[in-house]
Design a protein around this motif. Structure first.
Motif, PDB file in Angstrom:
ATOM      1  N   UNK A  12       0.849  -1.199   0.000  1.00 53.29           N
ATOM      2  CA  UNK A  12       0.000   0.000   0.000  1.00 53.29           C
ATOM      3  C   UNK A  12       0.887   1.252   0.000  1.00 53.29           C
ATOM      4  N   UNK A  13       0.534   2.184  -0.847  1.00 59.83           N
ATOM      5  CA  UNK A  13       1.280   3.444  -0.940  1.00 59.83           C
ATOM      6  C   UNK A  13       0.587   4.496  -0.071  1.00 59.83           C
ATOM      7  N   UNK A  18      -4.310   7.180   1.854  1.00 57.75           N
ATOM      8  CA  UNK A  18      -5.105   8.393   2.022  1.00 57.75           C
ATOM      9  C   UNK A  18      -6.439   8.272   1.291  1.00 57.75           C
ATOM     10  N   UNK A  19      -6.407   7.706   0.086  1.00 56.21           N
ATOM     11  CA  UNK A  19      -7.633   7.527  -0.692  1.00 56.21           C
ATOM     12  C   UNK A  19      -8.603   6.598   0.043  1.00 56.21           C
ATOM     13  N   UNK A  20      -8.078   5.519   0.626  1.00 51.13           N
ATOM     14  CA  UNK A  20      -8.926   4.584   1.370  1.00 51.13           C
ATOM     15  C   UNK A  20      -9.528   5.241   2.606  1.00 51.13           C
ATOM     16  N   UNK A  21      -8.737   6.043   3.306  1.00 54.39           N
ATOM     17  CA  UNK A  21      -9.265   6.732   4.488  1.00 54.39           C
ATOM     18  C   UNK A  21     -10.419   7.654   4.116  1.00 54.39           C
ATOM     19  N   UNK A  96       2.996   1.786 -11.178  1.00 53.00           N
ATOM     20  CA  UNK A  96       2.325   2.206  -9.936  1.00 53.00           C
ATOM     21  C   UNK A  96       1.036   2.962 -10.240  1.00 53.00           C
ATOM     22  N   UNK A  97       1.057   3.789 -11.278  1.00 48.75           N
ATOM     23  CA  UNK A  97      -0.147   4.526 -11.658  1.00 48.75           C
ATOM     24  C   UNK A  97      -1.213   3.589 -12.203  1.00 48.75           C
ATOM     25  N   UNK A  98      -0.798   2.575 -12.981  1.00 50.99           N
ATOM     26  CA  UNK A  98      -1.762   1.584 -13.482  1.00 50.99           C
ATOM     27  C   UNK A  98      -2.455   0.884 -12.319  1.00 50.99           C
TER      28      UNK A  98
END
Length: 120
Positions: A12-13, A18-21, A96-98
């Motif tokens: 996890x990056x 942050x997106x998940x939070x 990573x972007x994919x």
């Protein structure tokens, strides 16, 4: 509160964290568990995506696109030898972007499934 559960996802990056939070803000503990159970099965690890991209470059052009559900692009890569290898090389650089773009779509799907399961 649910930080440890998000950190348990392999590779996890900080951006995905942050997106998940933000995406799970407002869900209770049971809903977050359900979400993570659904999401972890659909999510792609960036390290695995790099492996798929290398295999796509060397053996099966477009494999990385098929894996993330971009069937049309996968067929295009397959018939054009990875867009003359240029597209496959760009995918290796942008692995990573994919993975993150695919995971964003899976967050949305997982949230929808979590919300639907609460109504039944």
């Amino acid at each position: 509160m649910f930080d440890a559960q998000f950190m348990a996802l392999p590779g996890i990056s900080p951006q995905e964290y942050s997106y998940l939070q933000n995406a799970t803000n407002g869900l209770n503990e049971q809903q977050v568990r359900t979400f993570l159970m659904i999401y972890s099965g659909k999510r792609k690890n960036p390290s695995d995506m790099l492996l798929f991209c290398v295999i796509g470059l060397c053996l099966v052009p477009g494999l990385q696109r098929f894996i993330i559900g971009q069937i049309g692009m996968g067929i295009l890569y397959l018939f054009t030898a990875g867009l003359c290898l240029i597209g496959s090389i760009v995918d290796i650089i942008n692995h990573k972007e994919l993975a993150f773009e695919h995971n964003q779509k899976m967050v949305f799907e997982s949230l929808q499934m979590t919300r639907m399961s609460n109504f039944q």
